[in-house]
Design a protein around this motif. Sequence first.
Motif, PDB file in Angstrom:
ATOM      1  N   ALA A   2      33.612  44.783  30.808  1.00  0.00           N
ATOM      2  CA  ALA A   2      33.241  45.824  31.769  1.00  0.00           C
ATOM      3  C   ALA A   2      33.882  45.551  33.122  1.00  0.00           C
ATOM      4  CB  ALA A   2      31.721  45.911  31.904  1.00  0.00           C
ATOM      5  N   ALA A   3      33.870  44.293  33.557  1.00  0.00           N
ATOM      6  CA  ALA A   3      34.477  43.933  34.845  1.00  0.00           C
ATOM      7  C   ALA A   3      35.958  44.245  34.832  1.00  0.00           C
ATOM      8  CB  ALA A   3      34.246  42.453  35.133  1.00  0.00           C
ATOM      9  N   GLN A   4      36.633  43.875  33.777  1.00  0.00           N
ATOM     10  CA  GLN A   4      38.074  44.124  33.676  1.00  0.00           C
ATOM     11  C   GLN A   4      38.369  45.623  33.627  1.00  0.00           C
ATOM     12  OE1 GLN A   4      40.039  42.580  30.192  1.00  0.00           O
ATOM     13  NE2 GLN A   4      42.009  42.512  31.232  1.00  0.00           N
ATOM     14  N   ALA A   5      37.606  46.383  32.861  1.00  0.00           N
ATOM     15  CA  ALA A   5      37.823  47.824  32.764  1.00  0.00           C
ATOM     16  C   ALA A   5      37.653  48.509  34.113  1.00  0.00           C
ATOM     17  CB  ALA A   5      36.876  48.437  31.734  1.00  0.00           C
ATOM     18  N   LEU A   6      36.637  48.111  34.860  1.00  0.00           N
ATOM     19  CA  LEU A   6      36.414  48.696  36.181  1.00  0.00           C
ATOM     20  C   LEU A   6      37.538  48.311  37.139  1.00  0.00           C
ATOM     21  CD1 LEU A   6      32.577  48.095  36.415  1.00  0.00           C
ATOM     22  CD2 LEU A   6      33.698  50.334  36.366  1.00  0.00           C
ATOM     23  N   ALA A   7      37.938  47.043  37.135  1.00  0.00           N
ATOM     24  CA  ALA A   7      38.988  46.569  38.039  1.00  0.00           C
ATOM     25  C   ALA A   7      40.340  47.193  37.719  1.00  0.00           C
ATOM     26  CB  ALA A   7      39.074  45.050  37.993  1.00  0.00           C
ATOM     27  N   VAL A   8      40.650  47.355  36.445  1.00  0.00           N
ATOM     28  CA  VAL A   8      41.909  47.988  36.045  1.00  0.00           C
ATOM     29  C   VAL A   8      41.989  49.407  36.602  1.00  0.00           C
ATOM     30  CG1 VAL A   8      43.106  48.968  34.024  1.00  0.00           C
ATOM     31  CG2 VAL A   8      42.372  46.596  34.004  1.00  0.00           C
ATOM     32  N   ASN A   9      40.845  50.040  36.732  1.00  0.00           N
ATOM     33  CA  ASN A   9      40.800  51.407  37.249  1.00  0.00           C
ATOM     34  C   ASN A   9      40.588  51.469  38.758  1.00  0.00           C
ATOM     35  OD1 ASN A   9      41.013  53.431  34.946  1.00  0.00           O
ATOM     36  ND2 ASN A   9      39.668  51.866  34.115  1.00  0.00           N
ATOM     37  N   GLY A  10      40.785  50.353  39.463  1.00  0.00           N
ATOM     38  CA  GLY A  10      40.791  50.362  40.911  1.00  0.00           C
ATOM     39  C   GLY A  10      39.538  49.888  41.609  1.00  0.00           C
ATOM     40  N   ALA A  11      38.535  49.460  40.877  1.00  0.00           N
ATOM     41  CA  ALA A  11      37.281  49.021  41.503  1.00  0.00           C
ATOM     42  C   ALA A  11      37.388  47.584  42.007  1.00  0.00           C
ATOM     43  CB  ALA A  11      36.127  49.119  40.510  1.00  0.00           C
ATOM     44  N   ASN A  12      36.668  47.308  43.082  1.00  0.00           N
ATOM     45  CA  ASN A  12      36.438  45.926  43.498  1.00  0.00           C
ATOM     46  C   ASN A  12      35.234  45.452  42.705  1.00  0.00           C
ATOM     47  OD1 ASN A  12      38.472  45.974  45.407  1.00  0.00           O
ATOM     48  ND2 ASN A  12      37.103  46.611  47.036  1.00  0.00           N
ATOM     49  N   VAL A  13      35.422  44.437  41.882  1.00  0.00           N
ATOM     50  CA  VAL A  13      34.379  43.960  40.990  1.00  0.00           C
ATOM     51  C   VAL A  13      34.010  42.529  41.381  1.00  0.00           C
ATOM     52  CG1 VAL A  13      33.775  43.429  38.598  1.00  0.00           C
ATOM     53  CG2 VAL A  13      35.245  45.391  39.102  1.00  0.00           C
ATOM     54  N   TYR A  14      32.731  42.309  41.629  1.00  0.00           N
ATOM     55  CA  TYR A  14      32.227  40.981  41.958  1.00  0.00           C
ATOM     56  C   TYR A  14      31.568  40.410  40.724  1.00  0.00           C
ATOM     57  CZ  TYR A  14      33.143  42.508  46.671  1.00  0.00           C
ATOM     58  OH  TYR A  14      33.766  42.968  47.798  1.00  0.00           O
ATOM     59  N   ILE A  15      32.058  39.252  40.299  1.00  0.00           N
ATOM     60  CA  ILE A  15      31.435  38.563  39.174  1.00  0.00           C
ATOM     61  C   ILE A  15      30.666  37.370  39.742  1.00  0.00           C
ATOM     62  CG2 ILE A  15      33.049  39.372  37.414  1.00  0.00           C
ATOM     63  CD1 ILE A  15      34.521  36.677  37.678  1.00  0.00           C
ATOM     64  N   VAL A  16      29.474  37.152  39.231  1.00  0.00           N
ATOM     65  CA  VAL A  16      28.582  36.144  39.794  1.00  0.00           C
ATOM     66  C   VAL A  16      28.132  35.190  38.697  1.00  0.00           C
ATOM     67  CG1 VAL A  16      26.402  35.764  41.009  1.00  0.00           C
ATOM     68  CG2 VAL A  16      27.760  37.812  41.500  1.00  0.00           C
TER      69      VAL A  16
END
Length: 109
Positions: A2-16
């Motif tokens: 999910a993090a990768q899919a969101l980031a590939v589409n331009g999102a800033n994704v914070y993983i914790v």
Amino acid sequence: MAAQALAVNGANVYIVGRTEEKLQTVAEVHGQGIAGEIVPLTADITSKRDIEDLVKEIEFREKCLCILINNAGINTSTQKPEGETGENFKKNLFGPESATLTIGPKHTR
């Protein structure tokens, strides 16, 4: 994924997570050549102080949080925020240290 899919589409994704090295590896492996960004943040969500610091860090970096995916796998034997309503639950989880958050033994991986 999910993090990768969101980031590939331009999102800033914070993983914790608790382990900085693992988070850095994920960010490096999955953050190459994408439109967004995967940002690792270290925190132990069984610690009220870490939760509070994490909220402050996200507030500092972003004007809003559009999507939250909680994949922590916490069960009721490790955390039991109490509350009759959503507002009570929020207050007890994110409120002062004196609020009712029951934390079980820490688990190591």
